[in-house]
Design a protein around this motif. Structure first.
Motif, PDB file in Angstrom:
ATOM      1  N   CYS A 163       0.816  -1.211   0.000  1.00  0.00           N
ATOM      2  CA  CYS A 163       0.000   0.000   0.000  1.00  0.00           C
ATOM      3  C   CYS A 163       0.850   1.263   0.000  1.00  0.00           C
ATOM      4  O   CYS A 163       1.982   1.285   0.465  1.00  0.00           O
ATOM      5  CB  CYS A 163      -0.887   0.019   1.250  1.00  0.00           C
ATOM      6  N   ARG A 164       0.249   2.309  -0.504  1.00  0.00           N
ATOM      7  CA  ARG A 164       0.782   3.666  -0.359  1.00  0.00           C
ATOM      8  C   ARG A 164      -0.393   4.486   0.150  1.00  0.00           C
ATOM      9  O   ARG A 164      -1.409   4.615  -0.534  1.00  0.00           O
ATOM     10  CB  ARG A 164       1.328   4.195  -1.670  1.00  0.00           C
ATOM     11  N   ASN A 165      -0.253   5.007   1.372  1.00  0.00           N
ATOM     12  CA  ASN A 165      -1.350   5.697   2.065  1.00  0.00           C
ATOM     13  C   ASN A 165      -1.168   7.204   2.047  1.00  0.00           C
ATOM     14  O   ASN A 165      -0.051   7.701   2.217  1.00  0.00           O
ATOM     15  CB  ASN A 165      -1.416   5.214   3.518  1.00  0.00           C
ATOM     16  N   TYR A 166      -2.285   7.887   1.896  1.00  0.00           N
ATOM     17  CA  TYR A 166      -2.310   9.354   1.860  1.00  0.00           C
ATOM     18  C   TYR A 166      -3.391   9.858   2.805  1.00  0.00           C
ATOM     19  O   TYR A 166      -4.567   9.588   2.590  1.00  0.00           O
ATOM     20  CB  TYR A 166      -2.622   9.850   0.446  1.00  0.00           C
ATOM     21  N   ASP A 167      -2.991  10.559   3.848  1.00  0.00           N
ATOM     22  CA  ASP A 167      -3.936  11.202   4.766  1.00  0.00           C
ATOM     23  C   ASP A 167      -4.074  12.655   4.346  1.00  0.00           C
ATOM     24  O   ASP A 167      -3.064  13.360   4.189  1.00  0.00           O
ATOM     25  CB  ASP A 167      -3.406  11.161   6.205  1.00  0.00           C
ATOM     26  N   PHE A 168      -5.314  13.116   4.176  1.00  0.00           N
ATOM     27  CA  PHE A 168      -5.527  14.513   3.800  1.00  0.00           C
ATOM     28  C   PHE A 168      -6.919  14.947   4.242  1.00  0.00           C
ATOM     29  O   PHE A 168      -7.756  14.131   4.625  1.00  0.00           O
ATOM     30  CB  PHE A 168      -5.337  14.726   2.289  1.00  0.00           C
ATOM     31  N   GLU A 169      -7.135  16.239   4.175  1.00  0.00           N
ATOM     32  CA  GLU A 169      -8.422  16.812   4.550  1.00  0.00           C
ATOM     33  C   GLU A 169      -9.066  17.418   3.313  1.00  0.00           C
ATOM     34  O   GLU A 169      -8.398  18.037   2.485  1.00  0.00           O
ATOM     35  CB  GLU A 169      -8.223  17.896   5.611  1.00  0.00           C
ATOM     36  N   ARG A 170     -10.377  17.228   3.205  1.00  0.00           N
ATOM     37  CA  ARG A 170     -11.131  17.818   2.106  1.00  0.00           C
ATOM     38  C   ARG A 170     -12.440  18.321   2.669  1.00  0.00           C
ATOM     39  O   ARG A 170     -13.201  17.546   3.251  1.00  0.00           O
ATOM     40  CB  ARG A 170     -11.350  16.757   1.035  1.00  0.00           C
ATOM     41  N   ASP A 171     -12.704  19.622   2.559  1.00  0.00           N
ATOM     42  CA  ASP A 171     -13.938  20.232   3.053  1.00  0.00           C
ATOM     43  C   ASP A 171     -14.197  19.891   4.522  1.00  0.00           C
ATOM     44  O   ASP A 171     -15.320  19.564   4.917  1.00  0.00           O
ATOM     45  CB  ASP A 171     -15.137  19.809   2.192  1.00  0.00           C
ATOM     46  N   GLY A 172     -13.140  19.943   5.336  1.00  0.00           N
ATOM     47  CA  GLY A 172     -13.264  19.696   6.765  1.00  0.00           C
ATOM     48  C   GLY A 172     -13.371  18.238   7.163  1.00  0.00           C
ATOM     49  O   GLY A 172     -13.562  17.917   8.324  1.00  0.00           O
ATOM     50  N   ARG A 173     -13.232  17.338   6.212  1.00  0.00           N
ATOM     51  CA  ARG A 173     -13.354  15.896   6.481  1.00  0.00           C
ATOM     52  C   ARG A 173     -11.987  15.236   6.304  1.00  0.00           C
ATOM     53  O   ARG A 173     -11.322  15.437   5.306  1.00  0.00           O
ATOM     54  CB  ARG A 173     -14.362  15.289   5.512  1.00  0.00           C
ATOM     55  N   GLN A 174     -11.582  14.435   7.304  1.00  0.00           N
ATOM     56  CA  GLN A 174     -10.336  13.665   7.208  1.00  0.00           C
ATOM     57  C   GLN A 174     -10.562  12.461   6.312  1.00  0.00           C
ATOM     58  O   GLN A 174     -11.520  11.710   6.504  1.00  0.00           O
ATOM     59  CB  GLN A 174      -9.873  13.197   8.588  1.00  0.00           C
ATOM     60  N   LEU A 175      -9.694  12.285   5.335  1.00  0.00           N
ATOM     61  CA  LEU A 175      -9.800  11.173   4.391  1.00  0.00           C
ATOM     62  C   LEU A 175      -8.492  10.398   4.349  1.00  0.00           C
ATOM     63  O   LEU A 175      -7.417  10.957   4.608  1.00  0.00           O
ATOM     64  CB  LEU A 175     -10.121  11.693   2.985  1.00  0.00           C
ATOM     65  N   LEU A 176      -8.601   9.140   4.009  1.00  0.00           N
ATOM     66  CA  LEU A 176      -7.445   8.293   3.774  1.00  0.00           C
ATOM     67  C   LEU A 176      -7.619   7.675   2.400  1.00  0.00           C
ATOM     68  O   LEU A 176      -8.635   7.023   2.130  1.00  0.00           O
ATOM     69  CB  LEU A 176      -7.335   7.189   4.837  1.00  0.00           C
TER      70      LEU A 176
END
Length: 187
Positions: A110-123
């Motif tokens: 896997c290659r994981n990316y944690d980021f925020e979009r419109d106030g929501r935490q996404l992986l």
């Protein structure tokens, strides 16, 4: 918590990788997954999962995960309860001692990316399973209640669309089922 998630087949992994790198720095990790069930396979029959995962990355950690039955059939989103375990061997022994047996084991790269979009935490996770000749992407976010799943999935779909991945690429097939089918085909 409920893991609101969509999974899709990736036709152009390099394009998706480049786009994800603009969201956040990727974290390469290798997952060693072991799924358990009782002899009657009641977990599988009830659309539930019990897993121990050892993650090899910047550090090595192990987690035990229980996933309940799907709350959204179209996406396969499920309630998820997860805890870190200090001793993976002891956790495996504990489950075997309770009468659970491993049903399947496999590796995910896997290659994981944690980021925020419109106030929501996404992986976002770009996934290769060595036994499968495909690349997948999983995008997830956690919500507290069933009624929040639809809104969360809308946010997930927007990210997928931004990566050039349409609804035609979505899949709810479980890795466990795909790996088991591949192993049967090889025999």
């Amino acid at each position: 918590m409920i893991e609101a998630e969509l999974k899709a087949r990736v036709r152009d992994p390099e394009h998706v990788l480049d786009a994800l790198e603009k969201f956040a720095a990727g974290r390469p990790e290798v997952y060693q997954d072991t799924y358990y069930d009782d002899p009657e396979r009641t977990l599988t029959a009830g659309d539930r999962e019990l897993r121990i995962r050892t993650v090899h990355g910047a550090e090595t950690i192990s987690v035990m995960t229980y996933k309940g039955a799907r709350v959204d059939e179209a996406s396969g989103s499920k309630p998820e309860h997860e805890t870190r375990v200090e001793d993976a061997a002891a956790a495996h022994a504990l489950l075997r001692g309770l009468g659970y047996t491993p049903t399947i084991e496999f590796e995910k790269r896997c290659r994981n990316y944690d980021f925020e979009r419109d106030g929501r935490q996404l992986l976002a996770t770009l996934v290769r399973v060595p036994e499968l000749d495909e690349t997948f992407i999983e995008i997830e976010t956690l919500v507290e209640a069933d009624h929040q799943v639809a809104g969360a999935l809308t946010a997930v779909r927007e990210v997928l669309e931004g990566l050039g991945i349409g609804n035609d690429a979505l899949t709810t097939e479980l890795y466990t089922d795909a790996v088991a089918a591949r192993r049967r085909d090889v025999r």
